[in-house]
Design a protein around this motif. Structure first.
Motif, PDB file in Angstrom:
ATOM      1  N   PRO A 190       0.813  -1.223   0.000  1.00 16.64           N
ATOM      2  CA  PRO A 190       0.000   0.000   0.000  1.00 16.64           C
ATOM      3  C   PRO A 190       0.842   1.267   0.000  1.00 16.64           C
ATOM      4  O   PRO A 190       0.972   1.969   1.007  1.00 16.64           O
ATOM      5  N   ILE A 191       1.412   1.599  -1.164  1.00 20.10           N
ATOM      6  CA  ILE A 191       2.224   2.807  -1.298  1.00 20.10           C
ATOM      7  C   ILE A 191       1.643   3.687  -2.407  1.00 20.10           C
ATOM      8  O   ILE A 191       2.372   4.306  -3.164  1.00 20.10           O
ATOM      9  N   TYR A 192       0.322   3.724  -2.491  1.00 21.59           N
ATOM     10  CA  TYR A 192      -0.335   4.456  -3.559  1.00 21.59           C
ATOM     11  C   TYR A 192      -1.482   5.278  -2.991  1.00 21.59           C
ATOM     12  O   TYR A 192      -1.998   5.010  -1.908  1.00 21.59           O
ATOM     13  N   SER A 193      -1.881   6.275  -3.762  1.00 23.83           N
ATOM     14  CA  SER A 193      -3.032   7.091  -3.417  1.00 23.83           C
ATOM     15  C   SER A 193      -4.164   6.884  -4.405  1.00 23.83           C
ATOM     16  O   SER A 193      -5.295   6.631  -4.022  1.00 23.83           O
TER      17      SER A 193
ATOM     18  N   SER B 114       7.707   8.992   5.683  1.00 24.82           N
ATOM     19  CA  SER B 114       6.683   8.430   6.560  1.00 24.82           C
ATOM     20  C   SER B 114       5.329   8.336   5.892  1.00 24.82           C
ATOM     21  O   SER B 114       4.554   7.419   6.166  1.00 24.82           O
ATOM     22  N   GLU B 115       5.014   9.283   5.005  1.00 24.55           N
ATOM     23  CA  GLU B 115       3.633   9.390   4.547  1.00 24.55           C
ATOM     24  C   GLU B 115       3.577   9.920   3.125  1.00 24.55           C
ATOM     25  O   GLU B 115       4.277  10.870   2.774  1.00 24.55           O
ATOM     26  N   LEU B 116       2.760   9.308   2.303  1.00 29.78           N
ATOM     27  CA  LEU B 116       2.544   9.751   0.931  1.00 29.78           C
ATOM     28  C   LEU B 116       1.657  10.995   0.930  1.00 29.78           C
ATOM     29  O   LEU B 116       0.562  10.992   1.498  1.00 29.78           O
ATOM     30  N   TYR B 117       2.139  12.059   0.280  1.00 29.49           N
ATOM     31  CA  TYR B 117       1.393  13.312   0.136  1.00 29.49           C
ATOM     32  C   TYR B 117       0.970  13.897   1.479  1.00 29.49           C
ATOM     33  O   TYR B 117      -0.122  14.429   1.635  1.00 29.49           O
ATOM     34  N   GLY B 118       1.845  13.790   2.448  1.00 26.01           N
ATOM     35  CA  GLY B 118       1.567  14.381   3.755  1.00 26.01           C
ATOM     36  C   GLY B 118       2.603  15.440   4.080  1.00 26.01           C
ATOM     37  O   GLY B 118       3.578  15.643   3.361  1.00 26.01           O
ATOM     38  N   GLY B 119       2.397  16.140   5.190  1.00 21.36           N
ATOM     39  CA  GLY B 119       3.381  17.110   5.646  1.00 21.36           C
ATOM     40  C   GLY B 119       3.331  18.420   4.885  1.00 21.36           C
ATOM     41  O   GLY B 119       2.446  18.662   4.065  1.00 21.36           O
TER      42      GLY B 119
ATOM     43  N   LEU C 287       9.396   4.011  -0.367  1.00 23.84           N
ATOM     44  CA  LEU C 287       8.681   3.113   0.532  1.00 23.84           C
ATOM     45  C   LEU C 287       8.165   3.939   1.711  1.00 23.84           C
ATOM     46  O   LEU C 287       8.948   4.434   2.519  1.00 23.84           O
ATOM     47  N   TYR C 288       6.860   4.096   1.775  1.00 26.47           N
ATOM     48  CA  TYR C 288       6.258   4.919   2.830  1.00 26.47           C
ATOM     49  C   TYR C 288       5.921   4.065   4.049  1.00 26.47           C
ATOM     50  O   TYR C 288       5.380   2.974   3.917  1.00 26.47           O
ATOM     51  N   GLN C 289       6.230   4.611   5.214  1.00 31.53           N
ATOM     52  CA  GLN C 289       5.941   3.861   6.440  1.00 31.53           C
ATOM     53  C   GLN C 289       4.455   3.789   6.717  1.00 31.53           C
ATOM     54  O   GLN C 289       3.984   2.857   7.372  1.00 31.53           O
ATOM     55  N   GLN C 290       3.697   4.736   6.185  1.00 33.39           N
ATOM     56  CA  GLN C 290       2.261   4.728   6.403  1.00 33.39           C
ATOM     57  C   GLN C 290       1.475   4.605   5.103  1.00 33.39           C
ATOM     58  O   GLN C 290       0.328   4.196   5.124  1.00 33.39           O
ATOM     59  N   GLY C 291       2.080   4.927   3.995  1.00 33.67           N
ATOM     60  CA  GLY C 291       1.338   4.890   2.758  1.00 33.67           C
ATOM     61  C   GLY C 291       0.199   5.898   2.788  1.00 33.67           C
ATOM     62  O   GLY C 291       0.230   6.881   3.527  1.00 33.67           O
ATOM     63  N   TYR C 292      -0.815   5.655   1.985  1.00 33.89           N
ATOM     64  CA  TYR C 292      -1.961   6.548   1.990  1.00 33.89           C
ATOM     65  C   TYR C 292      -2.899   6.127   3.110  1.00 33.89           C
ATOM     66  O   TYR C 292      -2.847   5.000   3.605  1.00 33.89           O
ATOM     67  N   PHE C 293      -3.805   7.019   3.496  1.00 32.70           N
ATOM     68  CA  PHE C 293      -4.609   6.779   4.686  1.00 32.70           C
ATOM     69  C   PHE C 293      -5.726   5.768   4.441  1.00 32.70           C
ATOM     70  O   PHE C 293      -6.160   5.551   3.311  1.00 32.70           O
ATOM     71  N   HIS C 294      -6.188   5.155   5.529  1.00 33.62           N
ATOM     72  CA  HIS C 294      -7.387   4.324   5.506  1.00 33.62           C
ATOM     73  C   HIS C 294      -8.562   5.163   5.996  1.00 33.62           C
ATOM     74  O   HIS C 294      -8.422   6.000   6.888  1.00 33.62           O
TER      75      HIS C 294
END
Length: 844
Positions: free
Chosen positions: A122-125, A237-242, A152-159
């Motif tokens: 799960p490394i996609y949006s 850590s996070e895709l498209y975050g921060g 490689l995102y530690q959180q990927g996109y959100f659930h």
């Protein structure tokens, strides 16, 4: 009571190695019509249904279960047959080997911020990752030598969680690398491969991971290394975050770190494909390596390496491009520019600015990508036009049609999105390898499918979708403490014989997911019709920072929770690949209603084609070039409208009319054998005309033929002799830039007879070499025909004036001579003008 037990060595179990090969290769998410699914279903059916992650199953299964299953001869035969068939496939020559085997193209480095390969990684949006993942899979099928680079995102996109009030909440489960189907990259001595990037004050160390996609490899970079400072570990850590600074650091890792990883692996790509501008820093790092190898300055290195760079833009609005403040660029790249590239901060910033001398202008990653590439493309025909408008400021005075942005319309990886039932149908009528080469014969073959088989395919897909919804909803309601009688109702929701409509997209205002809610009472009448009912399935996430998008989700939840709507509509929360698979394999009709022209392409509606679903969509993105009345239905008039509120009202009414007067009647009108003949006719035409045309097979063919192979040849030519040709190109560019202002037209003469206009153009070149330009006659196209351009022929030097030259041309007199305008543009054989030289001079 559970006793603590020592972990066991799985490698000691006979047959485990074969399972590991299957689990660590994403090829098996589609190959042989999803045949490997049966392996994991037998090992742990419950965990497989929940996670669809083979690697987790292998990591958690008990020794007894694993040994017992592997001891089953039929299970071992299933595994062995899969691997044997794959070995035979790998021995067969690929389309690329047969078509371009003698070309200089050996490696394409494909950079993307996200990849959607499967639910197990799960490394996609959304759309960007969907395109990237599907193109890697198609490259595998066709044998195109692509290497993916990502993070490689530690959180990927959100659930997504929807609460009792209908509000969206974002959850971020941790991506444990040990539970992902990836392997760490190690040196030959077993040491973990690490890369260093200098950040202000500290070094950042990156770990690297390998993902197998059949013949293709995807490499992912990760900052979560214990040797890093805590705030550096969280960069990935996070895709498209921060904030903007975190995004800049991520893009430095992707572009600069990605190219350094390729070097560490000994891979020297001829072509670098930037899937959006996020990875544009790879342009700088590639040029830096060329400087180190040849001793050339940055300008020459850029001229050489840009020949092998391709930039694909997916953005339909200017605000969508990543921009960074000059302060951030100076902070993170000022030293790099001076010490590694040998250029000033001003020159670096100029690569990302419209006006190089505007010190307040932010650094635009798309501009850097354009100025560092020899080809640029949008992702649909309409998006190519939109992109030419977005970038026209970089090419002042050039006609819009000549702004250097082409297009390759996106496509989906058909074998990944087809159901097993659909795959069987395509295999039966088109052959098992129909997606591994060219697809010219497929359209004819799929037309031979009888109506009964098409309709059975649709019924089985709809039935499987409804069974999935019933099970999922019953579990959710039970977990929320609903009364048993309500949970039981969920197990009987929907009817597999009812027209089923789907909408599943990112919830954003421009996608207009709530257009159908414009008149809620009318929608209710459509859904609850006694003789022709409709059932509606929705899914989608709004970005955590997009409050307007979240409000759209809540509006739908409130509507669906109305007692009269609840039996006919459902919102599936936490939209992911698994939900998508069931939807695109099961719905009869896919709705897409973006505000034109904001949909760059859109691929969700493409996924239903292989499964016999139909589309009703705004004439935007891919549907603007796909739609004809025999393959689906359309909204809109092919125009852009500024009065959004009134146009939304108009199109909502148009959509209701389409449903009431055409779509629903076509589905329910049956012949004497119970078949909806008009509906089936559209299914046949949609599957035949559109499935191959909007597949990743076609798009990767197109990228390879039109871009990769020519770019590789161009790069090899420019890079030869330590960039000798590139050096000449830089000299030409500088001469043109230095002397262009002194170039001017003198007299223009026209003589007209019955058949043609004869033009004679006199030009003062002053200090500019006439061989460094091209003189042309230009006229706007008439009646939707292309613009007219004809090169003028050099005639002579006028001895009575300093460096004045004469050019001639004859054109048909089918239109007035006044329609034609002489112009001068830069010219150097093999260069991309105006990408590499944006000057142009028109006769006034």
């Amino acid at each position: 009571m559970v006793e603590q037990a020592n972990s066991y060595n799985r490698e000691e179990i006979k047959g485990y190695g074969s399972l590991e090969r299957l689990a660590l290769d994403f090829l098996w998410t589609w190959n042989q019509n999803h045949a490997a699914d049966k392996v994991w279903e037998q090992l742990d059916p419950e965990l497989w249904e929940l996670l669809r992650n083979p690697w987790v199953i292998l990591q958690t299964i008990s020794r007894e279960k694993l040994e017992g299953t592997l001891a089953n001869p039929s299970f071992r035969k299933l595994v062995d047959d899969l691997l044997q068939t794959h070995q035979e496939e790998e021995k067969s020559p690929t389309w690329f080997e047969q078509t371009h085997g003698s070309s200089p193209l050996k490696h394409v480095a494909y950079f993307s911020m996200e990849y959607m390969l499967d639910e197990g990684l799960p490394i996609y949006s959304g759309g960007l990752g969907n395109v990237a993942g599907d193109q890697l899979k198609a490259a595998c099928d066709l044998g195109v030598p692509v290497i993916g680079i990502g993070l490689l995102y530690q959180q990927g996109y959100f659930h997504q969680l929807i609460d009792k009030d209908g509000n969206q909440h974002a959850l971020y489960p941790y991506n444990d690398p040990g539970q992902l189907p990836i392997t760490p990259l190690r040196k030959s001595n077993g040491e973990w491969l690490r890369l260093e990037i200098a950040l202000p004050g500290w070094s950042l160390w990156l770990r690297a991971w390998e993902v197998k996609v059949g013949r293709v490899r995807l490499y992912l970079l990760d900052s979560n290394d214990p040797v890093n400072l805590p705030f550096h570990r969280g960069i990935t850590s996070e895709l498209y975050g921060g904030d903007s600074e975190l995004r800049l650091k991520q893009e430095l890792i992707l572009g600069i770190g990605g190219w350094r990883l390729l070097d560490a692996l000994g891979i020297k790509p001829e072509v670098c494909h930037l899937n959006e501008g996020h990875a544009a820093f790879a342009i700088l790092e590639r040029a830096k390596f060329f400087m180190q190898e040849t001793g050339q300055p940055f300008a020459v290195a850029l001229a050489a390496t840009r020949a092998g760079n391709l930039f694909t833009t997916h953005t339909a609005v200017s605000a969508g491009f990543d921009r960074f403040s000059p302060f951030l660029i100076e902070q993170y790249l000022g030293h790099y520019a001076k010490e590694k590239l040998g250029v000033t901060l001003h020159d670096l910033l100029a690569l990302g600015r419209q006006n190089p001398n505007d010190s307040s202008e932010n650094f635009n990653m798309a501009y850097l990508a354009i100025r560092g590439s020899c080809a640029v493309n949008g992702v649909s025909r309409l998006h190519g036009k939109v992109s030419r408008q977005l970038f026209d400021s970089l090419f002042p005075h050039w006609p819009e049609n000549e702004i250097p942005v082409g297009y390759v319309t996106n496509g989906v990886h058909t074998p990944s999105w087809s159901s097993i039932r659909s795959g069987d149908l395509w295999n039966e009528f088109c052959g098992k390898n129909c997606w591994r080469g060219t697809t010219e014969a497929v359209e004819k073959s799929i037309r031979n499918v009888p109506d009964a088989k098409f309709w059975q395919l649709r019924y089985e897909g709809r039935k499987a979708l409804i069974e999935y919804i019933r099970l999922r909803l019953a579990r959710i309601w039970e977990a929320r403490g609903y009364p048993p009688e309500e949970v039981e109702k969920a197990k009987h929701l929907f009817d597999p014989n009812t027209l089923t409509i789907g909408f599943a997209r990112r919830f954003a205002t421009y996608k207009r997911p709530n257009l159908l809610l414009y008149d809620q009472e009318r929608l209710l009448r459509i859904l609850t019709h006694s003789e022709r009912p409709v059932q509606l399935i929705l899914a989608g996430k709004a970005h955590p920072a997009d409050l307007a998008g979240q409000a759209l989700v809540s509006e739908w939840i409130r509507f669906i929770r109305r007692p009269e709507a609840r039996p006919h509509a459902i919102f599936l929360s936490d939209y992911d690949i698994l939900v998508t698979e069931y939807l695109v394999q099961g719905v009869d009709l896919w709705m897409n209603m973006p505000r034109r022209p904001w949909e760059a392409c859109g691929t969700s509606g493409m996924k239903i084609l292989v499964n016999g679903g139909l589309n009703v969509s705004e004439l935007d993105g891919w549907w603007a070039e796909a739609y004809t009345s025999d393959v689906g239905w359309s909204l809109g008039d092919n125009q852009t409208h500024s009065d959004e509120h009134s146009w939304d009202a108009f199109e909502a009414n148009e959509l209701y009319n389409l449903l009431e007067q055409q779509i629903i009647p076509d589905f329910y009108h049956r012949d004497r054998d119970g078949f909806p003949t008009a509906w089936l006719k559209r299914i046949r035409e949609s599957m035949a005309q559109l499935t191959c045309r909007f597949s990743a097979n076609r798009s990767v063919h197109e990228y390879t033929d039109r871009y990769y192979v020519p770019a590789a040849a161009n790069y090899v030519e420019r890079a030869a002799s330590k960039g000798g040709l590139a050096n000449k190109i830089v000299d030409w560019q500088r001469s043109v830039q230095q002397h262009w202002a002194s170039l001017r037209f003198a007299e223009v003469k026209v003589e007209t007879n019955e058949n043609q206009h004869a033009f004679e153009v006199q030009i003062y070149f002053n200090d500019l070499d006439p061989k460094s330009v091209k003189v042309e006659l230009y006229a706007n196209g008439l009646d939707n025909s292309p613009d007219f351009t004809q090169e003028m022929t050099y005639a002579r030097l006028l001895t009575g004036a300093a460096n004045m030259h004469v050019f001639n041309a004859k054109v048909p007199a089918t239109r007035p001579a006044s329609h034609y305008t002489p112009r001068v543009i830069p010219y150097f054989s093999g260069t991309a003008v105006p990408l590499e030289a944006p000057q142009i001079l028109w006769h006034q």
